[in-house]
Design a protein around this motif. Structure first.
Motif, PDB file in Angstrom:
ATOM      1  N   ALA A 135      24.186   6.987  -2.400  1.00 26.24           N
ATOM      2  CA  ALA A 135      25.055   6.647  -3.534  1.00 26.24           C
ATOM      3  C   ALA A 135      24.323   6.782  -4.862  1.00 26.24           C
ATOM      4  CB  ALA A 135      25.603   5.232  -3.373  1.00 26.24           C
ATOM      5  N   ILE A 136      23.060   6.462  -4.872  1.00 26.79           N
ATOM      6  CA  ILE A 136      22.273   6.599  -6.101  1.00 26.79           C
ATOM      7  C   ILE A 136      22.079   8.069  -6.426  1.00 26.79           C
ATOM      8  CG2 ILE A 136      20.037   6.163  -7.187  1.00 26.79           C
ATOM      9  CD1 ILE A 136      19.960   3.520  -5.622  1.00 26.79           C
ATOM     10  N   ASP A 137      21.850   8.873  -5.412  1.00 28.43           N
ATOM     11  CA  ASP A 137      21.730  10.311  -5.622  1.00 28.43           C
ATOM     12  C   ASP A 137      23.015  10.869  -6.227  1.00 28.43           C
ATOM     13  OD1 ASP A 137      20.084  12.763  -5.220  1.00 28.43           O
ATOM     14  OD2 ASP A 137      21.770  13.312  -3.921  1.00 28.43           O
ATOM     15  N   VAL A 138      24.147  10.446  -5.700  1.00 31.05           N
ATOM     16  CA  VAL A 138      25.446  10.880  -6.229  1.00 31.05           C
ATOM     17  C   VAL A 138      25.595  10.417  -7.682  1.00 31.05           C
ATOM     18  CG1 VAL A 138      27.946  10.547  -6.042  1.00 31.05           C
ATOM     19  CG2 VAL A 138      26.584  11.000  -3.990  1.00 31.05           C
ATOM     20  N   TYR A 139      25.223   9.182  -7.952  1.00 33.13           N
ATOM     21  CA  TYR A 139      25.318   8.648  -9.316  1.00 33.13           C
ATOM     22  C   TYR A 139      24.504   9.495 -10.292  1.00 33.13           C
ATOM     23  CZ  TYR A 139      24.653   5.675 -13.345  1.00 33.13           C
ATOM     24  OH  TYR A 139      24.597   5.207 -14.639  1.00 33.13           O
ATOM     25  N   LEU A 140      23.277   9.795  -9.920  1.00 38.11           N
ATOM     26  CA  LEU A 140      22.426  10.595 -10.807  1.00 38.11           C
ATOM     27  C   LEU A 140      23.012  11.986 -11.015  1.00 38.11           C
ATOM     28  CD1 LEU A 140      18.867   9.574  -9.562  1.00 38.11           C
ATOM     29  CD2 LEU A 140      20.002   8.880 -11.691  1.00 38.11           C
ATOM     30  N   LYS A 141      23.507  12.588  -9.954  1.00 38.12           N
ATOM     31  CA  LYS A 141      24.093  13.925 -10.079  1.00 38.12           C
ATOM     32  C   LYS A 141      25.336  13.906 -10.953  1.00 38.12           C
ATOM     33  CE  LYS A 141      22.136  15.755  -5.845  1.00 38.12           C
ATOM     34  NZ  LYS A 141      22.353  16.062  -4.435  1.00 38.12           N
ATOM     35  N   GLU A 142      26.167  12.885 -10.786  1.00 37.86           N
ATOM     36  CA  GLU A 142      27.396  12.798 -11.575  1.00 37.86           C
ATOM     37  C   GLU A 142      27.122  12.491 -13.043  1.00 37.86           C
ATOM     38  OE1 GLU A 142      30.007  10.022  -9.617  1.00 37.86           O
ATOM     39  OE2 GLU A 142      30.546  11.491  -8.075  1.00 37.86           O
TER      40      GLU A 142
END
Length: 78
Positions: A27-34
């Motif tokens: 979820a953190i990876d997704v947050y950073l990408k978004e």
């Protein structure tokens, strides 16, 4: 974009920690990408003068921390 003193401080610790946790928590990876564009824009627009409110003995360390955080972001983003 105007970035103030407090915004610079957030980038000192938060981004490097999120990058480290992104490897563990998807979820953190997704947050950073978004939020990649906004984070990159902030790093590009936070001037070193944002740290002028620190006492001289603290300013050098804060600028170093910011530089490290910006470098880590660049490495993660690449």
């Amino acid at each position: 974009m105007t970035v103030d003193f407090n915004s610079g401080y957030v980038f000192l610790n938060t981004i490097p920690n999120l990058i480290a946790y992104a490897e563990i928590y998807p979820a953190i990876d997704v947050y950073l990408k978004e939020n990649r564009e906004a984070i990159s824009d902030a790093f590009a627009n936070i001037p070193v003068s944002s740290f002028d409110n620190y006492e001289p003995e603290d300013k050098e360390e804060r600028v170093r921390q910011f530089t490290v955080a910006k470098q880590k972001w660049g490495e993660w983003e690449a």
